[in-house]
Scaffold this active site. Structure first.
Site, mmCIF file in Angstrom:
data_model
loop_
_atom_site.group_PDB
_atom_site.id
_atom_site.type_symbol
_atom_site.label_atom_id
_atom_site.label_comp_id
_atom_site.label_asym_id
_atom_site.label_seq_id
_atom_site.Cartn_x
_atom_site.Cartn_y
_atom_site.Cartn_z
ATOM 1 N N ASN A 9 -70.999 -65.402 18.615
ATOM 2 C CA ASN A 9 -70.832 -66.765 18.113
ATOM 3 C C ASN A 9 -70.359 -67.655 19.274
ATOM 4 O O ASN A 9 -69.299 -67.415 19.865
ATOM 5 C CB ASN A 9 -69.802 -66.739 16.975
ATOM 6 N N ASP A 11 -69.745 -70.979 19.151
ATOM 7 C CA ASP A 11 -69.148 -72.248 18.698
ATOM 8 C C ASP A 11 -68.079 -72.759 19.662
ATOM 9 O O ASP A 11 -67.980 -73.955 19.936
ATOM 10 C CB ASP A 11 -68.462 -72.070 17.332
ATOM 11 N N HIS A 12 -67.234 -71.825 20.134
ATOM 12 C CA HIS A 12 -66.069 -72.304 20.885
ATOM 13 C C HIS A 12 -66.366 -72.594 22.354
ATOM 14 O O HIS A 12 -65.523 -73.147 23.050
ATOM 15 C CB HIS A 12 -64.884 -71.371 20.665
ATOM 16 N N ARG A 20 -63.759 -82.547 26.568
ATOM 17 C CA ARG A 20 -63.876 -83.592 27.586
ATOM 18 C C ARG A 20 -65.069 -84.518 27.361
ATOM 19 O O ARG A 20 -65.330 -85.400 28.169
ATOM 20 C CB ARG A 20 -63.991 -82.949 28.973
ATOM 21 N N HIS A 45 -72.294 -72.184 14.012
ATOM 22 C CA HIS A 45 -71.938 -72.806 12.738
ATOM 23 C C HIS A 45 -71.987 -74.311 12.944
ATOM 24 O O HIS A 45 -71.171 -74.868 13.677
ATOM 25 C CB HIS A 45 -70.527 -72.349 12.344
ATOM 26 N N ARG A 47 -71.021 -77.431 11.583
ATOM 27 C CA ARG A 47 -70.116 -77.928 10.540
ATOM 28 C C ARG A 47 -70.451 -79.367 10.206
ATOM 29 O O ARG A 47 -70.991 -80.105 11.033
ATOM 30 C CB ARG A 47 -68.666 -77.825 11.010
ATOM 31 N N ARG A 51 -67.591 -80.573 14.697
ATOM 32 C CA ARG A 51 -66.442 -80.482 15.601
ATOM 33 C C ARG A 51 -66.726 -79.599 16.826
ATOM 34 O O ARG A 51 -66.049 -79.718 17.826
ATOM 35 C CB ARG A 51 -65.207 -79.983 14.863
ATOM 36 N N HIS A 52 -67.683 -78.686 16.697
ATOM 37 C CA HIS A 52 -68.049 -77.919 17.910
ATOM 38 C C HIS A 52 -69.562 -77.992 18.147
ATOM 39 O O HIS A 52 -70.029 -78.845 18.888
ATOM 40 C CB HIS A 52 -67.474 -76.489 17.922
ATOM 41 N N GLU A 72 -75.070 -70.409 10.703
ATOM 42 C CA GLU A 72 -74.050 -70.498 9.645
ATOM 43 C C GLU A 72 -73.993 -71.915 9.130
ATOM 44 O O GLU A 72 -73.936 -72.874 9.917
ATOM 45 C CB GLU A 72 -72.668 -70.160 10.214
ATOM 46 N N THR A 102 -60.652 -72.871 10.678
ATOM 47 C CA THR A 102 -61.848 -72.032 10.744
ATOM 48 C C THR A 102 -62.184 -71.645 9.303
ATOM 49 O O THR A 102 -61.433 -71.994 8.388
ATOM 50 C CB THR A 102 -61.597 -70.784 11.617
ATOM 51 N N THR A 103 -63.308 -70.941 9.113
ATOM 52 C CA THR A 103 -63.678 -70.544 7.752
ATOM 53 C C THR A 103 -62.561 -69.679 7.179
ATOM 54 O O THR A 103 -62.234 -68.640 7.734
ATOM 55 C CB THR A 103 -65.005 -69.755 7.781
ATOM 56 N N GLU A 153 -72.157 -60.979 4.459
ATOM 57 C CA GLU A 153 -71.297 -60.764 5.623
ATOM 58 C C GLU A 153 -69.886 -60.627 5.094
ATOM 59 O O GLU A 153 -69.339 -61.565 4.501
ATOM 60 C CB GLU A 153 -71.397 -61.922 6.615
ATOM 61 N N HIS A 192 -65.328 -62.020 11.482
ATOM 62 C CA HIS A 192 -64.178 -62.918 11.484
ATOM 63 C C HIS A 192 -62.951 -62.216 12.055
ATOM 64 O O HIS A 192 -62.519 -61.193 11.527
ATOM 65 C CB HIS A 192 -63.832 -63.494 10.098
ATOM 66 N N GLY A 193 -62.464 -62.780 13.145
ATOM 67 C CA GLY A 193 -61.212 -62.318 13.740
ATOM 68 C C GLY A 193 -61.313 -61.018 14.513
ATOM 69 O O GLY A 193 -60.287 -60.487 14.956
ATOM 70 N N GLY A 214 -66.777 -64.249 17.619
ATOM 71 C CA GLY A 214 -66.742 -65.505 18.355
ATOM 72 C C GLY A 214 -65.464 -65.775 19.104
ATOM 73 O O GLY A 214 -65.379 -65.617 20.318
ATOM 74 N N HIS A 215 -64.420 -66.172 18.388
ATOM 75 C CA HIS A 215 -63.259 -66.766 19.037
ATOM 76 C C HIS A 215 -62.623 -65.868 20.082
ATOM 77 O O HIS A 215 -62.366 -66.295 21.217
ATOM 78 C CB HIS A 215 -62.233 -67.182 17.967
HETATM 79 N N1 PXP Z 1 -68.532 -64.985 10.537
HETATM 80 C C1 PXP Z 1 -68.363 -66.179 9.940
HETATM 81 C C2 PXP Z 1 -69.065 -66.429 8.658
HETATM 82 C C3 PXP Z 1 -67.552 -67.175 10.525
HETATM 83 O O1 PXP Z 1 -67.412 -68.364 9.915
HETATM 84 C C4 PXP Z 1 -66.941 -66.905 11.757
HETATM 85 C C5 PXP Z 1 -66.113 -67.962 12.411
HETATM 86 O O2 PXP Z 1 -66.918 -69.025 12.773
HETATM 87 C C6 PXP Z 1 -67.167 -65.653 12.351
HETATM 88 C C7 PXP Z 1 -67.949 -64.698 11.703
HETATM 89 C C8 PXP Z 1 -66.593 -65.293 13.664
HETATM 90 O O3 PXP Z 1 -65.209 -65.259 13.602
HETATM 91 P P1 PXP Z 1 -64.375 -65.278 14.916
HETATM 92 O O4 PXP Z 1 -64.682 -66.552 15.629
HETATM 93 O O5 PXP Z 1 -62.971 -65.182 14.443
HETATM 94 O O6 PXP Z 1 -64.801 -64.063 15.724
#
Ligand code: PXP
Length: 242
Positions: A9, A11-12, A20, A45, A47, A51-52, A72, A102-103, A153, A192-193, A214-215
């Site tokens: 992912n 996004d970040h 910036r 994702h 949104r 935002r990203h 997403e 976040t979600t 998921e 997630h996480g 992702g994060h």
């Molecule tokens: N899956 C979904 C559906 C999410 O919304 C996210 C966060 O955007 C992730 C996975 C990835 O989570 P993380 O960024 O914490 O790894």
């Protein structure tokens, strides 16, 4: 054992770019580098508040990066129309609240209004494979199957981000979700996480066919570099897979 897809992912990368207001770091370039390093797919994702990731980032990843894009999105008219236009291989429908960082949890499929079913049908008609981001609750999982999703998921946040002492309990709960998905005939993704420390037990389950990370992965890239982090996740996943 079947291969477990790693979807990165990005996004970040866009979060950092937007800090910036300029052009770098570029999430499209990050997607390309992640794929070269061994990622099987890329997740973004889009949104409502942009935002990203922005519309143009998604369009460019779709057309310029040879990978399996997992888009997403919230189940809204705007996002369904966007997905119908770009036709990603996968859409993951997520709940979205404007003020959340976040979600925050899985989609409540049981209490969703009629638009969710229409969204799934429209995406399927556009040849998009649909997954639904969901808690490991058998009733929710069965409802996702009734809607016509191909995959769920599983939300791994409570397991991955909670106290270490609670992990065994959370894993047992997720395991029940994996089994409910199998019984309902759904493919099972997870995310997630997840970090280096927490991906292993999830990757070890043969029913899980994709993890979305992702994060942590993007954060760790500041120290180790994106290709190295992708390769390390690949090694950890393959080792857990056996
Ligand atoms: N899956 C979904 C559906 C999410 O919304 C996210 C966060 O955007 C992730 C996975 C990835 O989570 P993380 O960024 O914490 O790894």
């Amino acid at each position: 054992m079947t291969h477990l897809d790693l979807s990165v992912n990005v996004d970040h990368v866009a979060t950092l770019r937007n800090a910036r207001g300029g052009a770098f770091p570029c999430p499209v370039e990050a997607a390309r580098i992640a794929v070269e390093a061994g990622a099987d797919g890329i997740t973004v994702h889009l949104r409502e508040d942009r935002r990203h990731i922005r519309d143009r980032d998604v369009e460019r990843i779709r057309t310029e990066v040879a990978t399996q894009l997992n888009f997403e999105m919230a189940a809204t008219e705007e996002m369904v129309a966007f997905a119908e236009r770009i036709r990603p291989p996968y859409c993951c429908i997520v709940p979205e609240k404007r003020a959340e960082l976040t979600t925050e949890g899985g989609l409540d499929v049981l209490r969703a209004g009629p638009f969710l079913a229409q969204a799934v049908q429209r995406l399927r008609a556009a040849d998009v494979r649909v997954s639904i981001f969901i808690e490991a609750d058998p009733a929710q999982i069965e409802a996702a199957a009734r809607l016509g999703a191909l995959a769920i998921e599983l939300h791994t946040g409570t397991y991955a981000e909670g106290p270490v002492a609670d992990r065994a309990t959370q894993l047992a709960r997720l395991r029940r979700g994996v089994e409910a998905a199998r019984a309902a005939g759904l493919l099972c993704h997870a995310g997630h996480g997840l970090t280096y420390d927490t991906v292993g037990p999830i990757a070890a389950w043969p029913e899980v066919t994709e993890v979305s990370i992702g994060h942590f992965l993007i954060s760790q890239s500041v120290f180790e570099g994106l290709p190295a982090v992708v390769r390390r996740f690949r090694t950890l996943i393959d080792a857990a897979r056996g």
